[in-house]
Design a protein around this motif. Structure first.
Motif, PDB file in Angstrom:
ATOM      1  N   GLY A 150       0.801  -1.219   0.000  1.00 51.77           N
ATOM      2  CA  GLY A 150       0.000   0.000   0.000  1.00 51.77           C
ATOM      3  C   GLY A 150       0.832   1.267   0.000  1.00 51.77           C
ATOM      4  O   GLY A 150       2.066   1.254   0.122  1.00 51.77           O
ATOM      5  N   ASN A 151       0.144   2.391  -0.105  1.00 48.66           N
ATOM      6  CA  ASN A 151       0.789   3.698  -0.122  1.00 48.66           C
ATOM      7  C   ASN A 151       1.574   3.930   1.169  1.00 48.66           C
ATOM      8  O   ASN A 151       1.031   3.764   2.262  1.00 48.66           O
ATOM      9  CB  ASN A 151      -0.282   4.782  -0.287  1.00 48.66           C
ATOM     10  CG  ASN A 151       0.317   6.173  -0.326  1.00 48.66           C
ATOM     11  OD1 ASN A 151       1.416   6.374  -0.827  1.00 48.66           O
ATOM     12  ND2 ASN A 151      -0.412   7.140   0.221  1.00 48.66           N
ATOM     13  N   HIS A 152       2.843   4.278   1.036  1.00 51.03           N
ATOM     14  CA  HIS A 152       3.757   4.466   2.176  1.00 51.03           C
ATOM     15  C   HIS A 152       3.795   3.209   3.051  1.00 51.03           C
ATOM     16  O   HIS A 152       4.020   3.282   4.260  1.00 51.03           O
ATOM     17  CB  HIS A 152       3.366   5.689   3.007  1.00 51.03           C
ATOM     18  CG  HIS A 152       3.505   6.990   2.263  1.00 51.03           C
ATOM     19  ND1 HIS A 152       4.717   7.458   1.809  1.00 51.03           N
ATOM     20  CD2 HIS A 152       2.566   7.884   1.867  1.00 51.03           C
ATOM     21  CE1 HIS A 152       4.524   8.606   1.178  1.00 51.03           C
ATOM     22  NE2 HIS A 152       3.229   8.875   1.186  1.00 51.03           N
ATOM     23  N   GLY A 153       3.606   2.054   2.395  1.00 52.45           N
ATOM     24  CA  GLY A 153       3.612   0.790   3.119  1.00 52.45           C
ATOM     25  C   GLY A 153       4.913   0.032   2.923  1.00 52.45           C
ATOM     26  O   GLY A 153       5.696   0.308   2.007  1.00 52.45           O
ATOM     27  N   THR A 154       5.132  -0.930   3.803  1.00 49.84           N
ATOM     28  CA  THR A 154       6.307  -1.803   3.737  1.00 49.84           C
ATOM     29  C   THR A 154       5.853  -3.255   3.792  1.00 49.84           C
ATOM     30  O   THR A 154       4.964  -3.608   4.571  1.00 49.84           O
ATOM     31  CB  THR A 154       7.271  -1.504   4.900  1.00 49.84           C
ATOM     32  OG1 THR A 154       7.759  -0.166   4.773  1.00 49.84           O
ATOM     33  CG2 THR A 154       8.451  -2.465   4.881  1.00 49.84           C
ATOM     34  N   GLY A 155       6.446  -4.076   2.947  1.00 49.58           N
ATOM     35  CA  GLY A 155       6.124  -5.491   2.935  1.00 49.58           C
ATOM     36  C   GLY A 155       7.382  -6.331   2.849  1.00 49.58           C
ATOM     37  O   GLY A 155       8.442  -5.858   2.433  1.00 49.58           O
ATOM     38  N   TYR A 156       7.261  -7.589   3.258  1.00 47.21           N
ATOM     39  CA  TYR A 156       8.386  -8.525   3.211  1.00 47.21           C
ATOM     40  C   TYR A 156       8.082  -9.610   2.185  1.00 47.21           C
ATOM     41  O   TYR A 156       6.991 -10.180   2.162  1.00 47.21           O
ATOM     42  CB  TYR A 156       8.620  -9.148   4.577  1.00 47.21           C
ATOM     43  CG  TYR A 156       9.137  -8.162   5.597  1.00 47.21           C
ATOM     44  CD1 TYR A 156      10.512  -8.010   5.817  1.00 47.21           C
ATOM     45  CD2 TYR A 156       8.264  -7.366   6.338  1.00 47.21           C
ATOM     46  CE1 TYR A 156      10.984  -7.104   6.743  1.00 47.21           C
ATOM     47  CE2 TYR A 156       8.728  -6.455   7.265  1.00 47.21           C
ATOM     48  CZ  TYR A 156      10.098  -6.329   7.461  1.00 47.21           C
ATOM     49  OH  TYR A 156      10.563  -5.416   8.371  1.00 47.21           O
ATOM     50  N   LEU A 157       9.050  -9.897   1.340  1.00 47.32           N
ATOM     51  CA  LEU A 157       8.880 -10.901   0.299  1.00 47.32           C
ATOM     52  C   LEU A 157      10.105 -11.804   0.277  1.00 47.32           C
ATOM     53  O   LEU A 157      11.236 -11.333   0.139  1.00 47.32           O
ATOM     54  CB  LEU A 157       8.672 -10.231  -1.063  1.00 47.32           C
ATOM     55  CG  LEU A 157       8.287 -11.149  -2.215  1.00 47.32           C
ATOM     56  CD1 LEU A 157       7.381 -10.417  -3.187  1.00 47.32           C
ATOM     57  CD2 LEU A 157       9.513 -11.680  -2.955  1.00 47.32           C
ATOM     58  N   GLU A 158       9.864 -13.099   0.419  1.00 48.14           N
ATOM     59  CA  GLU A 158      10.939 -14.084   0.385  1.00 48.14           C
ATOM     60  C   GLU A 158      11.082 -14.615  -1.036  1.00 48.14           C
ATOM     61  O   GLU A 158      10.157 -15.222  -1.574  1.00 48.14           O
ATOM     62  CB  GLU A 158      10.642 -15.229   1.352  1.00 48.14           C
ATOM     63  CG  GLU A 158      11.785 -16.214   1.505  1.00 48.14           C
ATOM     64  CD  GLU A 158      11.504 -17.248   2.575  1.00 48.14           C
ATOM     65  OE1 GLU A 158      12.362 -18.126   2.785  1.00 48.14           O
ATOM     66  OE2 GLU A 158      10.429 -17.182   3.201  1.00 48.14           O
ATOM     67  N   ASP A 159      12.231 -14.367  -1.657  1.00 50.93           N
ATOM     68  CA  ASP A 159      12.488 -14.850  -3.013  1.00 50.93           C
ATOM     69  C   ASP A 159      12.832 -16.333  -2.933  1.00 50.93           C
ATOM     70  O   ASP A 159      13.903 -16.712  -2.472  1.00 50.93           O
ATOM     71  CB  ASP A 159      13.633 -14.062  -3.656  1.00 50.93           C
ATOM     72  CG  ASP A 159      13.790 -14.361  -5.142  1.00 50.93           C
ATOM     73  OD1 ASP A 159      13.524 -15.512  -5.539  1.00 50.93           O
ATOM     74  OD2 ASP A 159      14.180 -13.460  -5.898  1.00 50.93           O
ATOM     75  N   GLU A 160      11.919 -17.177  -3.402  1.00 49.66           N
ATOM     76  CA  GLU A 160      12.066 -18.628  -3.274  1.00 49.66           C
ATOM     77  C   GLU A 160      12.687 -19.262  -4.511  1.00 49.66           C
ATOM     78  O   GLU A 160      12.594 -20.477  -4.713  1.00 49.66           O
ATOM     79  CB  GLU A 160      10.695 -19.249  -3.001  1.00 49.66           C
ATOM     80  CG  GLU A 160      10.054 -18.761  -1.710  1.00 49.66           C
ATOM     81  CD  GLU A 160       8.653 -19.297  -1.517  1.00 49.66           C
ATOM     82  OE1 GLU A 160       8.144 -19.964  -2.443  1.00 49.66           O
ATOM     83  OE2 GLU A 160       8.068 -19.047  -0.449  1.00 49.66           O
ATOM     84  N   SER A 161      13.344 -18.474  -5.343  1.00 43.13           N
ATOM     85  CA  SER A 161      13.954 -19.003  -6.562  1.00 43.13           C
ATOM     86  C   SER A 161      15.023 -20.044  -6.251  1.00 43.13           C
ATOM     87  O   SER A 161      15.744 -19.941  -5.249  1.00 43.13           O
ATOM     88  CB  SER A 161      14.588 -17.866  -7.371  1.00 43.13           C
ATOM     89  OG  SER A 161      13.610 -16.953  -7.813  1.00 43.13           O
ATOM     90  N   SER A 162      15.140 -21.026  -7.128  1.00 49.03           N
ATOM     91  CA  SER A 162      16.204 -22.022  -6.991  1.00 49.03           C
ATOM     92  C   SER A 162      17.563 -21.421  -7.298  1.00 49.03           C
ATOM     93  O   SER A 162      18.590 -21.886  -6.797  1.00 49.03           O
ATOM     94  CB  SER A 162      15.946 -23.197  -7.945  1.00 49.03           C
ATOM     95  OG  SER A 162      14.709 -23.802  -7.701  1.00 49.03           O
ATOM     96  N   LEU A 163      17.577 -20.402  -8.142  1.00 49.17           N
ATOM     97  CA  LEU A 163      18.825 -19.801  -8.589  1.00 49.17           C
ATOM     98  C   LEU A 163      19.183 -18.585  -7.743  1.00 49.17           C
ATOM     99  O   LEU A 163      18.326 -17.774  -7.400  1.00 49.17           O
ATOM    100  CB  LEU A 163      18.718 -19.361 -10.054  1.00 49.17           C
ATOM    101  CG  LEU A 163      18.443 -20.466 -11.071  1.00 49.17           C
ATOM    102  CD1 LEU A 163      18.235 -19.858 -12.445  1.00 49.17           C
ATOM    103  CD2 LEU A 163      19.589 -21.464 -11.100  1.00 49.17           C
ATOM    104  N   ILE A 164      20.445 -18.458  -7.420  1.00 51.77           N
ATOM    105  CA  ILE A 164      20.942 -17.262  -6.762  1.00 51.77           C
ATOM    106  C   ILE A 164      20.951 -16.131  -7.788  1.00 51.77           C
ATOM    107  O   ILE A 164      21.414 -16.296  -8.918  1.00 51.77           O
ATOM    108  CB  ILE A 164      22.365 -17.490  -6.219  1.00 51.77           C
ATOM    109  CG1 ILE A 164      22.336 -18.618  -5.172  1.00 51.77           C
ATOM    110  CG2 ILE A 164      22.942 -16.210  -5.638  1.00 51.77           C
ATOM    111  CD1 ILE A 164      21.418 -18.355  -4.002  1.00 51.77           C
TER     112      ILE A 164
END
Length: 263
Positions: A150-164
């Motif tokens: 959202g606007n002026h919001g913060t979220g956490y996202l875990e990149d689950e890719s197999s590749l670095i």
């Protein structure tokens, strides 16, 4: 090997057309024609006994080949393919662009493919097709995810890719107040996406992988106001948790993770 009876391609299932994955020789598995890999790039300096690695490159795209057979609904035996059915299956599978396909054994594994189809005949009658799928890369993909911040919001996202490495999402940004919009990833604090002179109510769409940007406000000079830092998620050996902040607008991020698979 991937063992499957059905697949989904462009929102339709193979079974919707009355076919199953089943070879004439009774081998029902998907055959891997070639499997992409990663090649380590090295060099050996003069008077040095050891190779020095200076990166890597992906190998050729994965290629899959298998047969599909038309089945009679009552007898469950191979059935002839009519001219109309032939046209329908070719219209569905043969396309000028790459499209995603997933098999019924794993709904979180997709390939981005173009398809070649050759008719299989018993005598002079078509009973199925030999399909050759050419993937656009040496790896597969997860299902599509959408994350909103959202606007002026913060979220956490875990990149689950197999590749670095990096995942480049598609962004749809909805500007709240006129001014400058920023999108920041705390794993790369000095690499923020920034767009100046935005207008309240403006919607900006960015394909970060293919490096395109558009706005529903045609008079916005994005070539001048965008810093051309295309947003990405980070995935390292030490950390794949991305803390993302959206300032002066909300953002919908659409993405797929990479999946290294054995075919």
């Amino acid at each position: 090997m991937i063992y499957a009876n059905d697949f989904t391609f462009c929102d339709s299932k193979l079974s919707d057309y009355g076919y199953i994955i089943a070879a004439i020789d009774n081998s029902a598995s998907i055959e891997n024609t070639s499997c992409g890999n990663i090649e380590i790039l090295t060099e050996k300096p003069i008077q040095n006994k050891k190779d020095i690695s200076h990166g890597f490159k992906y190998g050729e795209g994965i290629t899959l080949s298998f047969q599909i057979v038309k089945m009679d609904k009552l007898s469950h035996t191979p059935a002839p393919v009519t001219n109309e059915e032939y046209e329908n299956i070719m219209r569905w599978l043969i396309r000028p662009t790459y499209n995603y396909i997933t098999f019924d054994t794993d709904d979180n594994l997709f390939f981005h493919v173009k398809i070649k189809a050759d008719a299989i005949k018993i005598g002079n009658i078509v009973h199925g097709f030999e399909l050759t799928l050419t993937n656009d890369s040496a790896y597969g993909y997860s299902k599509e995810y959408i994350t909103r911040i959202g606007n002026h919001g913060t979220g956490y996202l875990e990149d689950e890719s197999s590749l670095i490495g990096y995942t480049y999402p598609k962004l749809q940004i909805s500007i709240v107040d006129s001014g400058t919009y920023t999108l920041t990833n705390d794993l790369e604090p000095n690499r923020s996406l920034r767009i100046n002179n935005c207008t309240a109510g403006e919607v900006i769409t960015i394909d970060c992988e293919n490096k395109t940007i558009t706005s529903n406000k045609p008079d916005h000079d994005l070539a001048k106001d965008f810093n051309f830092t295309f947003f990405r998620f980070l995935n390292t050996y030490d950390n794949n948790l991305n803390k993302i902040t959206s300032a002066n607008g909300s953002v919908d991020m659409t993405y797929r993770f990479t999946r290294m698979v054995s075919i």
